[in-house]
Scaffold this active site. Structure first.
Site, mmCIF file in Angstrom:
data_model
loop_
_atom_site.group_PDB
_atom_site.id
_atom_site.type_symbol
_atom_site.label_atom_id
_atom_site.label_comp_id
_atom_site.label_asym_id
_atom_site.label_seq_id
_atom_site.Cartn_x
_atom_site.Cartn_y
_atom_site.Cartn_z
ATOM 1 N N ARG A 1 0.835 -1.215 0.000
ATOM 2 C CA ARG A 1 0.000 0.000 0.000
ATOM 3 C C ARG A 1 0.869 1.265 0.000
ATOM 4 N NH1 ARG A 1 -0.443 4.664 2.666
ATOM 5 N NH2 ARG A 1 -0.035 3.605 4.633
ATOM 6 N N ASN B 1 9.563 4.378 2.965
ATOM 7 C CA ASN B 1 9.388 3.994 4.375
ATOM 8 C C ASN B 1 10.676 3.345 4.859
ATOM 9 O OD1 ASN B 1 6.596 3.889 3.097
ATOM 10 N ND2 ASN B 1 6.084 3.579 5.239
ATOM 11 N N CYS C 1 4.226 9.310 0.223
ATOM 12 C CA CYS C 1 2.863 9.762 -0.005
ATOM 13 C C CYS C 1 2.908 10.825 -1.095
ATOM 14 C CB CYS C 1 2.280 10.339 1.289
ATOM 15 S SG CYS C 1 0.677 11.098 1.037
HETATM 16 P P1 HMG Z 1 -12.850 13.786 -3.111
HETATM 17 O O1 HMG Z 1 -12.482 14.063 -4.524
HETATM 18 O O2 HMG Z 1 -13.030 14.942 -2.183
HETATM 19 O O3 HMG Z 1 -14.140 12.858 -2.978
HETATM 20 O O4 HMG Z 1 -11.802 12.766 -2.546
HETATM 21 P P2 HMG Z 1 -15.593 12.984 -3.485
HETATM 22 O O5 HMG Z 1 -16.428 12.410 -2.438
HETATM 23 O O6 HMG Z 1 -15.883 14.385 -3.993
HETATM 24 O O7 HMG Z 1 -15.575 12.014 -4.766
HETATM 25 C C1 HMG Z 1 -14.836 12.280 -5.946
HETATM 26 C C2 HMG Z 1 -14.799 10.996 -6.790
HETATM 27 O O8 HMG Z 1 -14.034 10.012 -6.095
HETATM 28 C C3 HMG Z 1 -16.177 10.386 -7.009
HETATM 29 O O9 HMG Z 1 -16.146 9.720 -8.275
HETATM 30 C C4 HMG Z 1 -16.269 9.330 -5.928
HETATM 31 O O10 HMG Z 1 -17.141 8.295 -6.231
HETATM 32 C C5 HMG Z 1 -14.825 8.850 -5.890
HETATM 33 P P3 HMG Z 1 -16.642 10.443 -9.618
HETATM 34 O O11 HMG Z 1 -18.046 10.842 -9.315
HETATM 35 O O12 HMG Z 1 -15.743 11.619 -9.827
HETATM 36 O O13 HMG Z 1 -16.486 9.375 -10.640
HETATM 37 N N1 HMG Z 1 -14.459 8.277 -4.596
HETATM 38 C C6 HMG Z 1 -13.972 7.045 -4.441
HETATM 39 N N2 HMG Z 1 -13.693 6.071 -5.311
HETATM 40 C C7 HMG Z 1 -13.208 4.914 -4.791
HETATM 41 N N3 HMG Z 1 -12.953 4.736 -3.479
HETATM 42 C C8 HMG Z 1 -13.199 5.696 -2.585
HETATM 43 C C9 HMG Z 1 -13.735 6.913 -3.058
HETATM 44 N N4 HMG Z 1 -14.084 8.049 -2.437
HETATM 45 C C10 HMG Z 1 -14.521 8.887 -3.397
HETATM 46 N N5 HMG Z 1 -12.946 5.502 -1.298
HETATM 47 C C11 HMG Z 1 -10.822 11.267 -1.034
HETATM 48 C C12 HMG Z 1 -11.705 12.467 -1.186
HETATM 49 C C13 HMG Z 1 -10.449 11.149 0.424
HETATM 50 C C14 HMG Z 1 -11.567 10.058 -1.500
HETATM 51 C C15 HMG Z 1 -9.559 11.468 -1.925
HETATM 52 O O14 HMG Z 1 -8.958 12.694 -1.608
HETATM 53 C C16 HMG Z 1 -8.581 10.344 -1.725
HETATM 54 O O15 HMG Z 1 -8.808 9.245 -2.217
HETATM 55 N N6 HMG Z 1 -7.481 10.610 -1.026
HETATM 56 C C17 HMG Z 1 -6.544 9.555 -0.663
HETATM 57 C C18 HMG Z 1 -5.164 10.043 -0.788
HETATM 58 C C19 HMG Z 1 -4.244 8.939 -0.377
HETATM 59 O O16 HMG Z 1 -4.502 7.757 -0.574
HETATM 60 N N7 HMG Z 1 -3.104 9.347 0.185
HETATM 61 C C20 HMG Z 1 -2.109 8.396 0.629
HETATM 62 C C21 HMG Z 1 -2.506 7.608 1.829
HETATM 63 S S1 HMG Z 1 -2.168 8.436 3.348
HETATM 64 C C22 HMG Z 1 -0.507 8.118 3.634
HETATM 65 O O17 HMG Z 1 0.176 7.597 2.788
HETATM 66 C C23 HMG Z 1 0.070 8.427 4.991
HETATM 67 C C24 HMG Z 1 0.296 7.159 5.835
HETATM 68 O O18 HMG Z 1 1.168 6.251 5.169
HETATM 69 C C25 HMG Z 1 0.892 7.524 7.191
HETATM 70 C C26 HMG Z 1 2.110 8.461 7.100
HETATM 71 O O19 HMG Z 1 3.075 8.166 6.387
HETATM 72 O O20 HMG Z 1 2.040 9.484 7.799
HETATM 73 C C27 HMG Z 1 -1.031 6.427 6.097
HETATM 74 MG MG MG Z 2 3.376 6.462 5.167
#
Ligand code: HMG
Ligand code: MG
Length: 294
Positions: A10, A241, A232
């Site tokens: 992931r 990582n 990220c």
């Molecule tokens: P948004 O654009 O604000 O969401 O995204 P929305 O509700 O307006 O929806 C937009 C579109 O996304 C729609 O589709 C939804 O259906 C779809 P459309 O109508 O345009 O075809 N959608 C989804 N599709 C599939 N699965 C879903 C989903 N949700 C909405 N779950 C959202 C908001 C949070 C979804 C977006 O900003 C997002 O996906 N962000 C994730 C970013 C991410 O993955 N970042 C990396 C992970 S965090 C990390 O790495 C840190 C960590 O490792 C710890 C550390 O290191 O500190 C954990």
């Molecule tokens: Mg991380």
């Protein structure tokens, strides 16, 4: 007893710009499992436009259902949870941060809204364990220093929302041992050490030193990524990582049994590096590759 959470499939892969074929992702997870990793975060169900690399998450998860390990996926909202809940999973990870600016960039919402999203997930989740990530604990690329008070408030909120464990993310690998020591000294006065995990990125080569500090303070749960893959896409400056190879080799040297076969683990990550055409920065990965004559 040390618990290791493998986040390579992931956190590791989400940062790769070249799309990794689904069968290679599945093979990666199977190889990690064969190497002895028993807690693996296998994918995320996020907006595929935000993280195209995870757009095949359903196929990946579907194809490893029969393997006997503790399976988790990362979900940002109810939509992600609804997809995840169709599969045979043990746990889901939810995430928030200490930084408003990072929250907007990463998830297009405020911190308060991220809690609401987590609350919605927790309210409908039944048997699944919920793990919480708190990002940018030791500093944020957009907001700079993060106060200990904000960190403690974030951890408290995640536990109150129903998370059984909180992983403290050093999202851009900015933490130094001195800061880890002083933050953990206070954090572990408030929260039990067996519910706090550390999630270090290795941007400055300090991840393992930060692990040592955490171990000395009593933390026993660590996230890492095979080969040191990762980062990220929404955290400027985030690099890989902490490499699982480095962590496991260190723990073995300290006499800790992990049940992980380092050579198999190294070959598992090497297979992915063949696809990405990159090289692992992990010293132990490189050493084992030389020892294997590869
Ligand atoms: P948004 O654009 O604000 O969401 O995204 P929305 O509700 O307006 O929806 C937009 C579109 O996304 C729609 O589709 C939804 O259906 C779809 P459309 O109508 O345009 O075809 N959608 C989804 N599709 C599939 N699965 C879903 C989903 N949700 C909405 N779950 C959202 C908001 C949070 C979804 C977006 O900003 C997002 O996906 N962000 C994730 C970013 C991410 O993955 N970042 C990396 C992970 S965090 C990390 O790495 C840190 C960590 O490792 C710890 C550390 O290191 O500190 C954990
Ligand atoms: Mg991380």
């Amino acid at each position: 007893m040390i618990k290791l959470i493998e986040v390579g499939p992931r956190d590791g892969l989400q940062n790769e710009s070249t799309f990794i074929p689904t069968n290679k992702k599945i093979e990666f997870i199977k190889n990690l499992y064969s190497a002895g990793l028993k807690n693996i975060e296998i994918a995320s169900f996020v907006n595929p436009k935000s993280i195209p690399q995870m757009s095949d998450a359903k196929d990946v998860v579907e194809n490893i259902q029969d393997l006997d390990f503790h399976k988790s996926v990362l979900v940002p909202n109810l939509k992600g949870y609804e997809i995840a809940s169709k599969f045979n999973l043990d746990e889901i990870s939810v995430f928030t941060t200490t930084s408003e600016k990072f929250c907007i960039k990463n998830t297009n919402c405020t911190i308060q809204e991220s809690y609401q999203r987590i609350n919605e997930i927790v309210s409908v989740s039944e048997n699944l364990k919920i793990r919480g990530y708190l990002s940018t604990v030791f500093g944020c690329p957009y907001e700079g220093d993060i106060s200990l008070e904000k960190v403690i408030e974030g951890i408290k909120n995640l536990f109150e929302l129903g998370c059984y464990e909180v992983s403290l993310g050093d999202t851009t690998g900015i933490a130094r041992p001195k800061q880890v020591r002083s933050y953990l000294n206070e954090i572990l006065k408030e929260f039990p050490h067996d519910k706090i995990a550390m999630h270090f990125h290795d941007t400055r080569g300090l991840a393992l030193s930060n692990v040592v500090e955490s171990l000395e303070r009593g933390v026993r749960i660590f996230d890492s990524s095979a080969g040191g893959l990762g980062g990220c896409p929404y955290a400027k400056g985030a690099s890989g990582n902490l490499a699982t190879e480095d962590l496991v080799s260190f723990l073995h040297g300290e006499g800790v049994k992990t049940g992980i076969d380092l050579k198999k683990l190294t070959l598992a990550s090497e297979n992915i590096f063949k696809v990405t055409q990159k090289q692992s920065l992990s010293k132990i990965h490189q050493l084992i590759m030389r020892e294997c004559g590869i």
